[in-house]
Design a protein around this motif. Structure first.
Motif, PDB file in Angstrom:
ATOM      1  N   PHE A 101       0.839  -1.192   0.000  1.00  0.00           N
ATOM      2  CA  PHE A 101       0.000   0.000   0.000  1.00  0.00           C
ATOM      3  C   PHE A 101       0.878   1.248   0.000  1.00  0.00           C
ATOM      4  CE2 PHE A 101      -2.300  -3.412   2.182  1.00  0.00           C
ATOM      5  CZ  PHE A 101      -3.431  -3.480   1.391  1.00  0.00           C
ATOM      6  N   HIS A 102       0.367   2.300  -0.645  1.00  0.00           N
ATOM      7  CA  HIS A 102       1.162   3.518  -0.806  1.00  0.00           C
ATOM      8  C   HIS A 102       0.455   4.766  -0.272  1.00  0.00           C
ATOM      9  CE1 HIS A 102       3.848   1.205  -3.407  1.00  0.00           C
ATOM     10  NE2 HIS A 102       2.757   0.705  -3.957  1.00  0.00           N
ATOM     11  N   ARG A 103      -0.886   4.767  -0.278  1.00  0.00           N
ATOM     12  CA  ARG A 103      -1.648   5.947   0.143  1.00  0.00           C
ATOM     13  C   ARG A 103      -2.707   5.504   1.147  1.00  0.00           C
ATOM     14  NH1 ARG A 103      -4.628   7.214  -4.498  1.00  0.00           N
ATOM     15  NH2 ARG A 103      -4.150   5.100  -5.193  1.00  0.00           N
ATOM     16  N   ALA A 104      -2.489   5.834   2.415  1.00  0.00           N
ATOM     17  CA  ALA A 104      -3.374   5.343   3.470  1.00  0.00           C
ATOM     18  C   ALA A 104      -4.082   6.484   4.180  1.00  0.00           C
ATOM     19  CB  ALA A 104      -2.589   4.514   4.485  1.00  0.00           C
ATOM     20  N   LEU A 105      -5.313   6.218   4.556  1.00  0.00           N
ATOM     21  CA  LEU A 105      -6.082   7.103   5.425  1.00  0.00           C
ATOM     22  C   LEU A 105      -6.377   6.332   6.698  1.00  0.00           C
ATOM     23  CD1 LEU A 105      -7.909   9.594   6.099  1.00  0.00           C
ATOM     24  CD2 LEU A 105      -9.776   8.347   4.972  1.00  0.00           C
ATOM     25  N   GLU A 106      -6.009   6.917   7.840  1.00  0.00           N
ATOM     26  CA  GLU A 106      -6.407   6.289   9.099  1.00  0.00           C
ATOM     27  C   GLU A 106      -7.348   7.220   9.831  1.00  0.00           C
ATOM     28  OE1 GLU A 106      -5.717   6.758  12.486  1.00  0.00           O
ATOM     29  OE2 GLU A 106      -4.145   8.277  12.523  1.00  0.00           O
ATOM     30  N   ILE A 107      -8.445   6.638  10.337  1.00  0.00           N
ATOM     31  CA  ILE A 107      -9.510   7.418  10.973  1.00  0.00           C
ATOM     32  C   ILE A 107      -9.593   7.025  12.442  1.00  0.00           C
ATOM     33  CG2 ILE A 107     -11.945   8.036  10.888  1.00  0.00           C
ATOM     34  CD1 ILE A 107     -12.020   6.997   8.014  1.00  0.00           C
ATOM     35  N   GLY A 108      -9.515   8.023  13.311  1.00  0.00           N
ATOM     36  CA  GLY A 108      -9.747   7.791  14.732  1.00  0.00           C
ATOM     37  C   GLY A 108      -8.653   7.040  15.450  1.00  0.00           C
ATOM     38  N   GLY A 109      -7.427   7.051  14.933  1.00  0.00           N
ATOM     39  CA  GLY A 109      -6.362   6.229  15.510  1.00  0.00           C
ATOM     40  C   GLY A 109      -5.740   6.775  16.772  1.00  0.00           C
ATOM     41  N   ARG A 110      -6.018   8.029  17.142  1.00  0.00           N
ATOM     42  CA  ARG A 110      -5.534   8.628  18.386  1.00  0.00           C
ATOM     43  C   ARG A 110      -4.008   8.602  18.497  1.00  0.00           C
ATOM     44  NH1 ARG A 110      -9.634   8.523  22.680  1.00  0.00           N
ATOM     45  NH2 ARG A 110     -11.567   7.586  21.923  1.00  0.00           N
ATOM     46  N   GLY A 111      -3.323   8.579  17.369  1.00  0.00           N
ATOM     47  CA  GLY A 111      -1.870   8.573  17.393  1.00  0.00           C
ATOM     48  C   GLY A 111      -1.249   7.204  17.557  1.00  0.00           C
ATOM     49  N   HIS A 112      -2.062   6.141  17.605  1.00  0.00           N
ATOM     50  CA  HIS A 112      -1.555   4.788  17.818  1.00  0.00           C
ATOM     51  C   HIS A 112      -1.495   3.970  16.531  1.00  0.00           C
ATOM     52  CE1 HIS A 112      -1.709   4.702  22.341  1.00  0.00           C
ATOM     53  NE2 HIS A 112      -2.443   5.781  22.082  1.00  0.00           N
ATOM     54  N   VAL A 113      -2.040   4.492  15.438  1.00  0.00           N
ATOM     55  CA  VAL A 113      -2.126   3.718  14.194  1.00  0.00           C
ATOM     56  C   VAL A 113      -1.194   4.261  13.119  1.00  0.00           C
ATOM     57  CG1 VAL A 113      -3.652   3.033  12.303  1.00  0.00           C
ATOM     58  CG2 VAL A 113      -4.476   2.941  14.661  1.00  0.00           C
ATOM     59  N   ALA A 114      -1.226   5.563  12.885  1.00  0.00           N
ATOM     60  CA  ALA A 114      -0.453   6.160  11.795  1.00  0.00           C
ATOM     61  C   ALA A 114       1.050   5.860  11.896  1.00  0.00           C
ATOM     62  CB  ALA A 114      -0.691   7.667  11.727  1.00  0.00           C
ATOM     63  N   PRO A 115       1.685   5.961  13.073  1.00  0.00           N
ATOM     64  CA  PRO A 115       3.123   5.649  13.132  1.00  0.00           C
ATOM     65  C   PRO A 115       3.441   4.211  12.726  1.00  0.00           C
ATOM     66  CG  PRO A 115       2.449   6.875  15.080  1.00  0.00           C
ATOM     67  CD  PRO A 115       1.194   6.486  14.359  1.00  0.00           C
ATOM     68  N   VAL A 116       2.542   3.294  13.037  1.00  0.00           N
ATOM     69  CA  VAL A 116       2.777   1.893  12.657  1.00  0.00           C
ATOM     70  C   VAL A 116       2.636   1.722  11.152  1.00  0.00           C
ATOM     71  CG1 VAL A 116       2.061  -0.491  13.028  1.00  0.00           C
ATOM     72  CG2 VAL A 116       1.946   1.150  14.915  1.00  0.00           C
ATOM     73  N   LEU A 117       1.665   2.400  10.550  1.00  0.00           N
ATOM     74  CA  LEU A 117       1.520   2.337   9.092  1.00  0.00           C
ATOM     75  C   LEU A 117       2.763   2.904   8.405  1.00  0.00           C
ATOM     76  CD1 LEU A 117      -2.206   3.486   8.661  1.00  0.00           C
ATOM     77  CD2 LEU A 117      -1.298   1.161   8.500  1.00  0.00           C
ATOM     78  N   ALA A 118       3.272   4.020   8.917  1.00  0.00           N
ATOM     79  CA  ALA A 118       4.482   4.602   8.332  1.00  0.00           C
ATOM     80  C   ALA A 118       5.668   3.676   8.500  1.00  0.00           C
ATOM     81  CB  ALA A 118       4.760   5.960   8.982  1.00  0.00           C
ATOM     82  N   ALA A 119       5.750   3.001   9.656  1.00  0.00           N
ATOM     83  CA  ALA A 119       6.857   2.068   9.901  1.00  0.00           C
ATOM     84  C   ALA A 119       6.789   0.856   8.974  1.00  0.00           C
ATOM     85  CB  ALA A 119       6.847   1.622  11.353  1.00  0.00           C
ATOM     86  N   ARG A 120       5.604   0.564   8.444  1.00  0.00           N
ATOM     87  CA  ARG A 120       5.446  -0.546   7.498  1.00  0.00           C
ATOM     88  C   ARG A 120       5.830  -0.143   6.075  1.00  0.00           C
ATOM     89  NH1 ARG A 120       1.886  -5.011   8.329  1.00  0.00           N
ATOM     90  NH2 ARG A 120       1.462  -5.372  10.545  1.00  0.00           N
ATOM     91  N   GLY A 121       6.244   1.105   5.885  1.00  0.00           N
ATOM     92  CA  GLY A 121       6.719   1.540   4.581  1.00  0.00           C
ATOM     93  C   GLY A 121       5.686   2.213   3.715  1.00  0.00           C
ATOM     94  N   ILE A 122       4.527   2.579   4.274  1.00  0.00           N
ATOM     95  CA  ILE A 122       3.512   3.284   3.491  1.00  0.00           C
ATOM     96  C   ILE A 122       3.928   4.746   3.370  1.00  0.00           C
ATOM     97  CG2 ILE A 122       1.086   3.942   3.393  1.00  0.00           C
ATOM     98  CD1 ILE A 122       0.432   1.388   4.916  1.00  0.00           C
ATOM     99  N   GLU A 123       4.091   5.214   2.142  1.00  0.00           N
ATOM    100  CA  GLU A 123       4.684   6.533   1.907  1.00  0.00           C
ATOM    101  C   GLU A 123       3.816   7.684   2.391  1.00  0.00           C
ATOM    102  OE1 GLU A 123       4.229   4.198  -0.362  1.00  0.00           O
ATOM    103  OE2 GLU A 123       5.997   3.889  -1.638  1.00  0.00           O
ATOM    104  N   SER A 124       2.513   7.617   2.160  1.00  0.00           N
ATOM    105  CA  SER A 124       1.616   8.722   2.504  1.00  0.00           C
ATOM    106  C   SER A 124       0.549   8.220   3.461  1.00  0.00           C
ATOM    107  CB  SER A 124       0.956   9.288   1.238  1.00  0.00           C
ATOM    108  OG  SER A 124      -0.027  10.245   1.566  1.00  0.00           O
ATOM    109  N   VAL A 125       0.514   8.797   4.660  1.00  0.00           N
ATOM    110  CA  VAL A 125      -0.487   8.427   5.666  1.00  0.00           C
ATOM    111  C   VAL A 125      -1.150   9.705   6.165  1.00  0.00           C
ATOM    112  CG1 VAL A 125      -0.965   7.309   7.861  1.00  0.00           C
ATOM    113  CG2 VAL A 125       0.868   6.420   6.393  1.00  0.00           C
TER     114      VAL A 125
END
Length: 298
Positions: A50-74
């Motif tokens: 995945f390259h372009r992700a939207l995370e909803i309601g993650g409270r700061g606990h989801v987006a950093p993990v998505l970025a750490a998985r190599g997703i360029e745009s979160v």
């Protein structure tokens, strides 16, 4: 003309509570981390990148993990500006009921513990599906029916005894059997809904209420009783909660996980009825008699 959804939740009140909880939700960080980990584990079930992700309601606990998985745009989105900014990346304060994205904007949308506050859940899922590119993945977790059930029952019993009637004090939650149907109704392909539990143990009943308040997850139902609760209500209700050793209070967070894909011509399709080229009886090694026919019958 589309019919307006029946309003269940006070969304402005919810926004204010989520905004305030940005300063207190660190008290429940282990629970938020556990829920986010279970959600994001679903990404290990696919080889898709995945390259372009939207995370909803993650409270700061989801987006950093998505970025750490190599997703360029979160992009992190939340009803509360402070919650959206908590992830430290691209942030957007917006309403899940009115997504401000063009069709095909993302190839991954993740929603963690937020969609249970949406008035029109089928409509929100439809908007999410439109925001996904073909063959894009959607994953969400919601509290399911049974979450906080002992608290719901004890509050109702205590209020009925004190006032002779009850008002809703715990939000309604969806059932497992509703999950896949909601995804299908929104047009998702390969819909899956499943359930798992996070078991919690509180030293005192009051600690459970304090955690709900710290998370901004207290009652925001429009039909709530506007009157001040009787002073004896919460002490009486908490005294009714089932307790374990030394007065500890068990609680269960039942997580409903929804998984669906935006339709694409390249996805696997169910075979046409009647297109099979082998018999089930042959595959199972049965004889010519009907599969439902008892053995030994003449």
């Amino acid at each position: 003309m589309t019919q307006a959804p029946h309003l269940i939740f006070d969304r402005p009140l919810l926004r204010r509570r989520r905004e305030r909880s940005a300063a207190t939700q660190h008290r429940i960080a282990p629970v938020l981390d556990a829920a986010a980990a279970r959600l994001l584990d679903r990404l290990d079930d696919t080889t898709r990148r995945f390259h372009r992700a939207l995370e909803i309601g993650g409270r700061g606990h989801v987006a950093p993990v998505l970025a750490a998985r190599g997703i360029e745009s979160v992009i992190s989105m939340d009803l509360s500006p402070r919650q959206a900014a908590a992830a430290g990346g691209l942030a957007l304060a917006a309403d899940e009921e009115w997504l401000p994205f063009a069709p095909g904007s993302f190839d991954l949308v993740v929603a963690n513990l937020c969609l249970h506050w949406v008035n029109d859940l089928p409509g929100a899922l439809l908007q999410i599906r439109h925001a996904l590119a073909p063959d894009g993945l959607f994953i969400a977790t919601l509290p399911a029916l049974g979450t906080l059930q002992p608290l719901r029952e004890s509050l109702a019993a205590a209020e009925a005894e004190l006032r002779g009637g009850t008002a809703p004090r715990v939000s309604p939650f969806p059932e497992l059997r509703d999950g896949a149907g909601l995804l299908q109704r929104a047009g998702f392909a390969l819909p899956v809904a499943d359930l798992e539990e996070i078991s919690l143990l509180y030293r005192t009943p009051l600690a459970l209420l304090r955690d709900l308040q710290a998370a901004g997850e207290t009652n925001a139902v429009l039909a709530r009783d506007p009157r001040t609760p009787p002073r004896a209500l919460f002490p009486a209700a908490l005294a009714m909660l089932p307790s374990g050793s030394e007065g500890s209070v068990p609680a269960v967070l039942r997580l409903l996980t929804l998984t669906g894909w935006s339709p694409s011509p390249d996805q696997p399709k169910a075979a046409r009825p009647g297109s099979a080229n082998a018999r089930l009886a042959d595959a199972l090694g049965t004889t010519e008699r009907g599969l439902g026919e008892p053995a030994g019958r003449a």
